[in-house]
Design an enzyme around this catalytic site. Structure first.
Site, PDB file in Angstrom:
ATOM      1  N   HIS A  99       0.811  -1.221   0.000  1.00  0.00           N
ATOM      2  CA  HIS A  99       0.000   0.000   0.000  1.00  0.00           C
ATOM      3  C   HIS A  99       0.840   1.265   0.000  1.00  0.00           C
ATOM      4  CE1 HIS A  99      -3.119  -2.956   0.439  1.00  0.00           C
ATOM      5  NE2 HIS A  99      -3.770  -2.085  -0.292  1.00  0.00           N
ATOM      6  N   ARG A 117     -10.481   3.972  -2.656  1.00  0.00           N
ATOM      7  CA  ARG A 117     -10.224   3.081  -1.521  1.00  0.00           C
ATOM      8  C   ARG A 117     -10.636   3.813  -0.242  1.00  0.00           C
ATOM      9  NH1 ARG A 117      -5.408   1.705  -4.847  1.00  0.00           N
ATOM     10  NH2 ARG A 117      -5.200  -0.552  -4.934  1.00  0.00           N
ATOM     11  N   ARG A 171     -15.276   1.953  -3.354  1.00  0.00           N
ATOM     12  CA  ARG A 171     -15.213   0.630  -2.745  1.00  0.00           C
ATOM     13  C   ARG A 171     -15.509   0.766  -1.262  1.00  0.00           C
ATOM     14  NH1 ARG A 171      -9.745  -2.576  -2.995  1.00  0.00           N
ATOM     15  NH2 ARG A 171      -9.151  -1.097  -1.393  1.00  0.00           N
ATOM     16  N   GLU A 183     -11.105 -10.432  -7.060  1.00  0.00           N
ATOM     17  CA  GLU A 183      -9.716 -10.488  -6.604  1.00  0.00           C
ATOM     18  C   GLU A 183      -9.411 -11.783  -5.861  1.00  0.00           C
ATOM     19  OE1 GLU A 183      -8.965  -7.081  -4.097  1.00  0.00           O
ATOM     20  OE2 GLU A 183     -10.876  -7.268  -3.065  1.00  0.00           O
ATOM     21  N   ASN A 217      -3.962  -7.045  -7.699  1.00  0.00           N
ATOM     22  CA  ASN A 217      -2.971  -7.141  -6.614  1.00  0.00           C
ATOM     23  C   ASN A 217      -3.291  -8.347  -5.740  1.00  0.00           C
ATOM     24  OD1 ASN A 217      -2.263  -4.636  -7.634  1.00  0.00           O
ATOM     25  ND2 ASN A 217      -3.336  -3.501  -6.029  1.00  0.00           N
ATOM     26  N   ASP A 218      -4.537  -8.401  -5.288  1.00  0.00           N
ATOM     27  CA  ASP A 218      -4.910  -9.537  -4.446  1.00  0.00           C
ATOM     28  C   ASP A 218      -5.088 -10.809  -5.271  1.00  0.00           C
ATOM     29  OD1 ASP A 218      -4.917  -8.822  -1.708  1.00  0.00           O
ATOM     30  OD2 ASP A 218      -6.548  -7.436  -2.127  1.00  0.00           O
ATOM     31  N   ARG A 231       1.422 -10.406  -0.408  1.00  0.00           N
ATOM     32  CA  ARG A 231       1.804  -9.213  -1.181  1.00  0.00           C
ATOM     33  C   ARG A 231       2.672  -8.247  -0.383  1.00  0.00           C
ATOM     34  NH1 ARG A 231      -3.893  -6.101  -2.102  1.00  0.00           N
ATOM     35  NH2 ARG A 231      -2.655  -4.250  -2.478  1.00  0.00           N
ATOM     36  N   CYS A 246      -8.642  -2.624 -11.655  1.00  0.00           N
ATOM     37  CA  CYS A 246      -8.222  -1.485 -10.834  1.00  0.00           C
ATOM     38  C   CYS A 246      -7.007  -1.814  -9.994  1.00  0.00           C
ATOM     39  CB  CYS A 246      -9.371  -0.980  -9.961  1.00  0.00           C
ATOM     40  SG  CYS A 246      -9.944  -2.199  -8.778  1.00  0.00           S
TER      41      CYS A 246
HETATM   42  C1  PEP Z   1      -6.348  -5.148  -5.666  1.00  0.00           C
HETATM   43  O1  PEP Z   1      -6.304  -6.030  -4.798  1.00  0.00           O
HETATM   44  O2  PEP Z   1      -5.861  -5.275  -6.813  1.00  0.00           O
HETATM   45  C2  PEP Z   1      -6.975  -3.860  -5.368  1.00  0.00           C
HETATM   46  C3  PEP Z   1      -7.188  -2.985  -6.334  1.00  0.00           C
HETATM   47  O3  PEP Z   1      -7.283  -3.576  -4.081  1.00  0.00           O
HETATM   48  P1  PEP Z   1      -6.200  -3.278  -2.918  1.00  0.00           P
HETATM   49  O4  PEP Z   1      -4.875  -3.067  -3.594  1.00  0.00           O
HETATM   50  O5  PEP Z   1      -6.650  -2.066  -2.203  1.00  0.00           O
HETATM   51  O6  PEP Z   1      -6.258  -4.502  -2.099  1.00  0.00           O
HETATM   52 MG    MG Z   2      -7.529  -5.934  -3.059  1.00  0.00          MG
END
Ligand code: PEP
Ligand code: MG
Length: 569
Positions: free
Chosen positions: A196, A298, A334, A423, A446-447, A457, A494
């Site tokens: 993050h 977010r 979200r 995700e 990402n997730d 991650r 996203c």
């Molecule tokens: C993701 O997981 O790709 C996402 C966009 O959400 P975050 O990065 O906030 O978990």
């Molecule tokens: Mg995510």
């Protein structure tokens, strides 16, 4: 500075590589961020508790004086806040509480930490103004513990000139409160491409490199240049290299400025280009830019430092100010994605063995539905006060049943458009059914990479496994896109992968309908799309999926992409 094998004269140019996570270049002196200091678990009892109590009080007083000195340099509001914090540090009752712990046999740092926690519990019980001071109280605690142990004051130091911030890692709350005017760039030793800190840096438009070995050993004041695209960090860079970097930056900006407007391939296939934001400041920065709206707000980022759940009224005002800069454009909000790497104090369900696999995201909303309802009520109220096209989506959805539960709750609160993040691999594989329950989907790559590859991650060492070019991740994206087509629902991306111009071509070829990223990444993606037809993108997607490693997939796509793009990457 660590000397890796060859002896170098001090001050000689030295190039190192990390992972570029936020585009752009920066040049400036290094400021190191000291990590938080915890009292040692085996700290011995003070041999003379009365003398130790005096030293502890002196440490509290030094911290109070430093806060007062800092307050003098700030504007009136910030000054009052810091002076109030300094007053807490001078509170005799707090000093007496620490002295009691010393007499009971605890060591000095342990006694300070225990006294602070005692007061935090009392402040929380009092509620209102006091409860809001708990974060300040803990900040005082960590400063005094560092003083007592003779360590550097933790956190980002006050900057007196524009600087490059270097840290082992930064907490999301620390990154979010960085002064954009004085932080030229960020370099971290830990972190990963989807941590993050990386996401926040990109949103704030601050160039950043993570995973730079031995970064915390770079001496304070060392001049460094960094490139947030390539991941290169140069210590003591040659002035000619700094000038060349500046020229490249200008050439790139000129090329990107030549094209504007909605995202589309060269044959006119539209792919909406949207911004990822984390709060009012990001919205005010992204709103005036050439973006088609917001693909991911977010909301949990707004409340990272909040000790108590925000009221519906407070939330309404925040969301209204986030929507306003986008006029009639879409804003995809979200709902709180709390838990795991983004803990929120007021939405804590207690310790878990594996928080990333625990009650986070929508699962937490199901456990605490009153938090979700308050948020939806505030979103509906803010939407009615602005012209924005507000859409609401849930994080961490695994099943069609969960998607249906969320959609019903959104509708019950008077909001028209609901969606879900895709995700979790289960949701990607069952996208047709999951998306059947809502209006749209958005791939959180990402997730999705984390859960597909079983790689945390937050674990920078696993960056290669977390690479969104991993063939298995591309396969899951393809499966989700085909499910979305079958359900007749739009599916965007996203996650951070949307902001990689080459991967954006592949995602388009796989069938995604919008791409959302840090606003600063939009121009390069727009240019990439405009240089390729939809058929080109489909060809690149097929090419990527024939490869067996992420590196080979990227290289194959790079070699086949339009040559004019390559100078920008
Ligand atoms: C993701 O997981 O790709 C996402 C966009 O959400 P975050 O990065 O906030 O978990
Ligand atoms: Mg995510």
């Amino acid at each position: 500075m660590t000397d890796r094998g060859t002896a170098r004269p001090p001050g000689a140019e030295q190039s190192r590589h990390g992972i570029g996570v936020s585009p752009g270049t920066a040049y400036g002196p290094v400021v190191q961020v000291a990590p938080p200091v915890a009292p040692p678990a085996d700290e011995p009892a003070a041999s003379d508790p009365a003398a130790a109590a005096e030293s502890v009080v002196a440490a509290f007083m030094r911290v109070a004086s430093a806060l007062d000195a800092k307050a003098d340099q700030l504007d009136a509001d910030a000054r009052d806040i810091l002076r109030a914090t300094a007053l807490i540090a001078r509170d005799r009752a707090l000093h007496r509480a620490a002295a009691r712990h010393l007499e009971a046999g605890s060591g000095p740092a342990t006694s300070v930490a225990a006294a602070i926690e005692e007061f935090a519990a009392q402040f929380e019980a009092l509620g209102g103004y006091f409860a809001e001071r708990v974060a300040d109280l803990r900040d005082i605690g960590s400063r005094v513990v560092a003083e007592v142990l003779g360590e550097r004051v933790p956190g980002v130091p006050d900057l007196s000139e524009p600087s490059v911030i270097v840290a082992d890692d930064l907490a999301p709350a620390e990154t979010a409160t960085l002064d954009r005017a004085l932080v030229l760039g960020i370099v971290t030793e830990a972190g990963g491409r989807t941590s993050h800190t990386a996401i926040l840096a990109a949103q704030m438009g601050i160039p950043a490199v993570v995973q730079l070995a031995d970064a915390t050993e770079i001496p304070v004041g060392t001049p460094v240049s960094l490139d947030g695209d390539s991941g290169e960090v140069v210590l003591h860079p040659d002035p000619a290299a700094v000038a060349a970097q500046r020229e490249r930056r200008e050439r790139r900006a000129a090329a990107l400025a030549r094209i504007s407007g909605p995202g589309a391939t060269s044959d006119g296939h539209g792919v909406a280009l949207l911004a990822n934001i984390g709060g009012i400041e990001d919205a005010e920065l992204a709103g005036p830019q050439d973006v088609e709206g917001v693909g991911l707000f977010r909301t949990e980022f707004v409340f990272l430092s909040a000790d108590r759940a925000p009221t519906v009224e407070d939330q309404t005002e925040i969301y209204r100010r986030v929507f306003e800069p986008f006029g009639e454009r879409r804003v995809v909000v979200r709902t709180l994605d709390a838990g795991a790497d983004k803990p929120l104090a007021f939405a804590d369900l207690g310790p878990e063995e594996n928080p990333a696999l625990g009650r986070r995201g929508l699962r937490l909303s199901q456990a605490r539905p009153e938090l979700l309802d308050a948020q939806l009520e505030a979103l509906a109220a803010a939407a009615s006060l602005t012209r924005a096209d507000v859409r609401v989506m849930a994080p961490m959805v695994a099943t069609a049943e969960e998607a249906g539960w969320f959609a019903a709750r959104v509708a019950a609160n008077g909001l028209r458009c609901s969606g879900v993040m895709i995700e979790v691999p289960a949701a990607a594989l069952r996208a047709e059914q999951v998306l059947g329950a809502v209006h749209f989907g958005s791939l959180g790559t990402n997730d999705l990479a984390q859960y597909t590859m079983a790689a945390d991650r937050m674990e920078g060492e696993l960056s290669d496994l977390l690479d969104p070019w991993q063939p298995a991740v591309l396969d899951l994206i393809a499966a989700a896109a085909s499910g979305a087509r079958a359900a007749g629902k739009p599916l965007g991306v996203c996650g951070e992968s949307a902001g990689d111009p080459l991967l954006a071509l592949v995602l388009t070829g796989l069938g995604v309908t919008s791409l959302s990223m840090a606003a600063g990444k939009v121009p390069a993606v727009r240019l990439a799309l405009s240089a390729h037809s939809l058929a080109d993108c489909e060809g690149l997607a097929a090419l990527a999926r024939t490869e067996t490693t992420p590196r080979a997939a990227r290289e194959a796509v790079r070699a086949a992409a339009a040559p004019e793009l390559l100078e920008l990457l």
